[in-house]
Design a protein around this motif. Structure first.
Motif, short mmCIF file in Angstrom:
data_model
loop_
_atom_site.label_atom_id
_atom_site.label_comp_id
_atom_site.label_asym_id
_atom_site.label_seq_id
_atom_site.Cartn_x
_atom_site.Cartn_y
_atom_site.Cartn_z
N UNK A 67 31.31 32.34 40.46
CA UNK A 67 32.35 33.00 39.78
C UNK A 67 33.42 33.09 38.88
N UNK A 68 33.29 34.19 37.64
CA UNK A 68 34.38 33.36 36.61
C UNK A 68 35.42 32.76 37.51
N UNK A 69 36.58 31.66 36.91
CA UNK A 69 37.97 31.69 36.81
C UNK A 69 37.78 30.89 38.07
N UNK A 70 36.93 29.94 38.83
CA UNK A 70 36.72 29.29 40.13
C UNK A 70 37.74 27.89 39.60
N UNK A 106 39.03 34.55 46.14
CA UNK A 106 39.22 34.04 43.99
C UNK A 106 40.37 34.97 43.90
N UNK A 107 40.50 33.86 42.74
CA UNK A 107 41.72 33.92 42.59
C UNK A 107 41.30 34.85 40.97
N UNK A 108 40.12 34.21 40.01
CA UNK A 108 40.08 34.39 38.96
C UNK A 108 40.71 33.81 37.66
N UNK A 162 41.26 38.68 37.26
CA UNK A 162 41.55 38.58 38.37
C UNK A 162 42.12 39.28 39.27
N UNK A 163 42.12 38.06 40.19
CA UNK A 163 42.45 39.24 41.60
C UNK A 163 43.83 39.31 41.75
#
Length: 334
Positions: free
Chosen positions: A68-71, A25-27, A328-329
């Motif tokens: 998840x946020x930012x997918x 996941x980068x978000x 963000x990840x």
């Protein structure tokens, strides 16, 4: 003797080495699932960093299934042009790219196997096929079905979590049914020249034997249908508590090696892959063919190029998990 930097092919995708960027996941996508300049930059840097293949972070493929946020999303044909520009950029660095398709639930709610009706399951299966078809139209080299880490599809395989009383619960033939139906739907929509991967737990912390048996059955069935590669991971609890494993790195190697010995499908090992010498020993003493990693590449996107120049160099990642941030990840040390 096989090496990490052998050139190989997977149906007929060409890989310049055996090291794969595993999905994470980068978000960093927009609130509507569209790609952002920040996300483009992450993948541009990864593609230039030397990996043989990139698997994207989990992508949602129905408008209401982001959890998840930012997918990033691939739920509409209107997203295809963005992704064409994206895949052209990655391919321009000589790197193939696979889109991970992930389903966790609806409306921000994490689903369990008890959540969907039979009709819901039919719609989910159909949507997987539609998402894969859009990915193919956008220039991706394939898709990966996310069936690991305790999410929706992973729970179907777990007899402790799947309490359904219909054809999708009970014996393993039923518990694996949704995954096999998804594979068949994607293959029917995309054809034989499109890569289909799966990410699946080799075991679960709750019941090691049952977890492995579920994995084994599903992998054997998928191999008989023609799946192109299988990535073996493990339960989320085990990933958090890696010190419980007999190895300090490449921790799921035993499960992956057992599967690799039984299926004539490329097996990818994920889970604390950190040292080229360790990975090459596994490569030459088992049927495992590929190794995937994500967190070390958050800290060092050029890690594979570094290893190519000096195979004795160590990854700087210390597995602290501080990269899971609300913005963000990203590695906190970069």
């Amino acid at each position: 003797m096989k090496t990490l930097f052998d050139e190989t092919t997977i149906n007929p995708m060409k890989l310049k080495n055996r090291i794969i960027r595993s999905a994470t996941w980068e978000g960093l996508a927009g609130s509507d699932g569209h790609l952002t300049d920040r996300l483009f930059k992450v993948y541009e840097t990864l593609a230039q960093g030397g990996v043989g293949l990139i698997i994207t972070g989990g992508t949602y493929f129905t408008p209401d299934s982001t959890t998840l946020p930012g997918m990033p999303g691939i739920y509409s044909d209107s997203l295809i042009d963005d992704y064409r520009r994206f895949t052209n950029m990655v391919h321009g660095s000589g790197c193939p790219i696979i889109m991970q398709l992930a389903y966790s639930g609806k409306g921000g709610e994490m689903w369990t196997p008890a959540s969907p009706t039979r009709n819901d399951i039919k719609l989910i299966v159909k949507a997987f096929g539609e998402g894969a078809d859009r990915a193919k139209a956008a220039g991706f080299d394939g898709v990966q079905i996310h069936a690991a880490h305790g999410y929706f599809l992973s729970q179907f395989l777990d007899p402790q979590k799947n309490i359904r009383q219909d054809e999708y619960g009970g014996v393993i033939e039923n518990r694996a049914r949704i995954i096999l139906e998804i594979y068949d739907e994607i293959r029917n929509k995309t054809g034989s020249d499109f890569n289909i991967f799966i990410k699946i737990n080799g075991t679960d912390a709750g019941d090691e034997v049952a977890g492995f048996n579920s994995c084994r059955y599903t992998c054997l069935e998928l191999a008989s249908r023609g799946i192109n590669a299988i990535e073996i991971s493990g339960g989320a609890d085990e990933l958090k508590n890696c010190m419980n494993h007999p190895y300090p790195e490449s921790i799921f190697r035993n499960y992956a090696a057992r599967i690799a010995a039984e299926v004539k499908v490329p097996i990818i090992l994920v889970g604390f892959n950190r040292t080229p010498a360790v990975m090459e020993e596994i490569l030459n003493t088992s049927a495992i063919e590929y190794f995937s990693l994500s967190r070390p590449l958050l800290r060092e996107p050029n890690l594979v190029n570094k290893w190519r120049n000096d195979s004795n160099s160590e990854a700087e990642c210390i597995s602290c998990n501080a990269c899971f941030r609300t913005d963000g990840n990203m590695c906190v040390f970069v």
